[in-house]
Each structure stands twice: as structure tokens, then as C-alpha cells.
Design a protein around this motif. Structure first.
Motif, PDB file in Angstrom:
ATOM      1  N   ASP A  15      -3.879   4.577  -8.004  1.00 17.82           N
ATOM      2  CA  ASP A  15      -3.944   6.006  -8.302  1.00 17.82           C
ATOM      3  C   ASP A  15      -2.778   6.366  -9.215  1.00 17.82           C
ATOM      4  OD1 ASP A  15      -4.882   8.589  -8.263  1.00 17.82           O
ATOM      5  OD2 ASP A  15      -4.106   9.068  -6.274  1.00 17.82           O
ATOM      6  N   LEU A  46       0.036   3.582  -8.253  1.00 23.01           N
ATOM      7  CA  LEU A  46       0.237   3.635  -6.812  1.00 23.01           C
ATOM      8  C   LEU A  46      -0.906   2.881  -6.129  1.00 23.01           C
ATOM      9  CD1 LEU A  46       2.070   4.982  -4.643  1.00 23.01           C
ATOM     10  CD2 LEU A  46       0.454   6.884  -4.656  1.00 23.01           C
ATOM     11  N   GLU A  61       5.683  -5.319  -6.866  1.00 22.96           N
ATOM     12  CA  GLU A  61       6.208  -3.987  -6.587  1.00 22.96           C
ATOM     13  C   GLU A  61       7.160  -3.567  -7.706  1.00 22.96           C
ATOM     14  OE1 GLU A  61       8.440  -1.496  -3.018  1.00 22.96           O
ATOM     15  OE2 GLU A  61       8.201  -3.652  -2.835  1.00 22.96           O
ATOM     16  N   LYS A  99      -3.419   2.161  -3.629  1.00 19.70           N
ATOM     17  CA  LYS A  99      -4.044   2.935  -2.558  1.00 19.70           C
ATOM     18  C   LYS A  99      -4.847   2.068  -1.609  1.00 19.70           C
ATOM     19  CE  LYS A  99      -3.446   6.669  -2.131  1.00 19.70           C
ATOM     20  NZ  LYS A  99      -2.308   7.284  -1.432  1.00 19.70           N
ATOM     21  N   VAL A 138       0.851  -1.197   0.000  1.00 21.96           N
ATOM     22  CA  VAL A 138       0.000   0.000   0.000  1.00 21.96           C
ATOM     23  C   VAL A 138       0.887   1.248   0.000  1.00 21.96           C
ATOM     24  CG1 VAL A 138      -1.695   1.323   1.336  1.00 21.96           C
ATOM     25  CG2 VAL A 138      -1.954  -1.146   1.078  1.00 21.96           C
ATOM     26  N   ASP A 139       0.530   2.214  -0.827  1.00 26.37           N
ATOM     27  CA  ASP A 139       1.265   3.463  -1.024  1.00 26.37           C
ATOM     28  C   ASP A 139       2.599   3.271  -1.735  1.00 26.37           C
ATOM     29  OD1 ASP A 139      -0.715   5.175  -0.020  1.00 26.37           O
ATOM     30  OD2 ASP A 139      -0.052   4.816   2.037  1.00 26.37           O
ATOM     31  N   LYS A 140       2.743   2.142  -2.439  1.00 21.94           N
ATOM     32  CA  LYS A 140       3.926   1.895  -3.266  1.00 21.94           C
ATOM     33  C   LYS A 140       3.477   1.701  -4.708  1.00 21.94           C
ATOM     34  CE  LYS A 140       6.748   0.029   0.371  1.00 21.94           C
ATOM     35  NZ  LYS A 140       7.504  -1.109   0.871  1.00 21.94           N
TER      36      LYS A 140
END
Length: 112
Positions: free
Chosen positions: A55, A42, A88, A44, A25-27
Motif C-alpha cells: 500500500d 507498506l 525492510e 499489507k 507486515v505493516d512495515k
């Protein structure tokens, strides 16, 4: 009599997937869909059915005759049952790749 059996955690793919997505999350992640689409954005959020919210995302469209086309999608939801892979993205390595010069066959759809 009916006997209920609880599957071991490793046999519960959706539960495992949710646990594996939490650290992302947030990567920036890359999602490969069952129909062969390649979406980068990204992460979210996600839910128990592995629907993911991306996003600032774009789709990378591969071609054997032209470089990779990046189609901006913005905020995007991908249904969990359409996801083949989530990984990732190493942003430093990704920034060094000249996508305009990269030519490749588009991915084929997953066949069950």
C-alpha cells in the motif's frame, strides 16, 4: 515401489519466504522484481505463493542522466514468482537520501 521423501524446511523456499515476511507486515519494504523494478511500499499482506500486497507504494526508476524518478502506484500486488528480493526499509536513513541527486544504472533483469 515409490518412496516419498519430505524435503527439509530449508529446501522449501516458499515456506521459508512466508515465515520471513510475517515480521515485515505493516512495515515499509523494498521489493526488487526479476525484471529489475524497484518498488517501495507498506507491506499489507502476502500469501503462500509469496504474492505481496503493498500500500502507498511507488516505483523508483533509476537513471544515469537524471535523479531517481518516483512513480506513484498506490495499492499494488506483486506476483510471488516475479520477486527477486524483499527487504525492510530503514525509514530514517531513507528520508535522508536525496533521490533527486542520485544517479545509477537501472537494474538488469534476472536471467535464469
Amino acid at each position: 515401489a515409490v518412496r516419498r521423501v519430505r524435503l527439509p524446511q530449508r529446501c522449501q523456499p516458499r515456506a521459508n519466504m512466508s515465515a520471513m515476511l510475517e515480521p515485515l507486515v505493516d512495515k515499509v519494504v523494498q521489493v526488487i522484481t526479476n525484471d529489475g523494478r524497484n518498488i517501495v511500499g507498506l507491506l499489507k499482506g502476502f500469501d503462500q505463493t509469496t504474492n505481496v500486497i503493498l500500500d502507498e507504494c511507488h516505483e523508483r526508476v533509476f537513471s544515469t542522466t537524471a535523479g531517481v524518478e518516483q512513480v506513484m502506484l498506490g495499492l499494488y500486488i506483486v506476483r510471488g514468482d516475479n520477486i527477486a528480493l524483499v527487504g525492510e526499509v530503514d525509514e530514517e536513513i531513507d528520508a535522508e537520501i536525496d533521490l533527486a541527486m542520485l544517479k545509477a544504472e537501472p537494474l538488469k533483469a534476472v536471467v535464469h
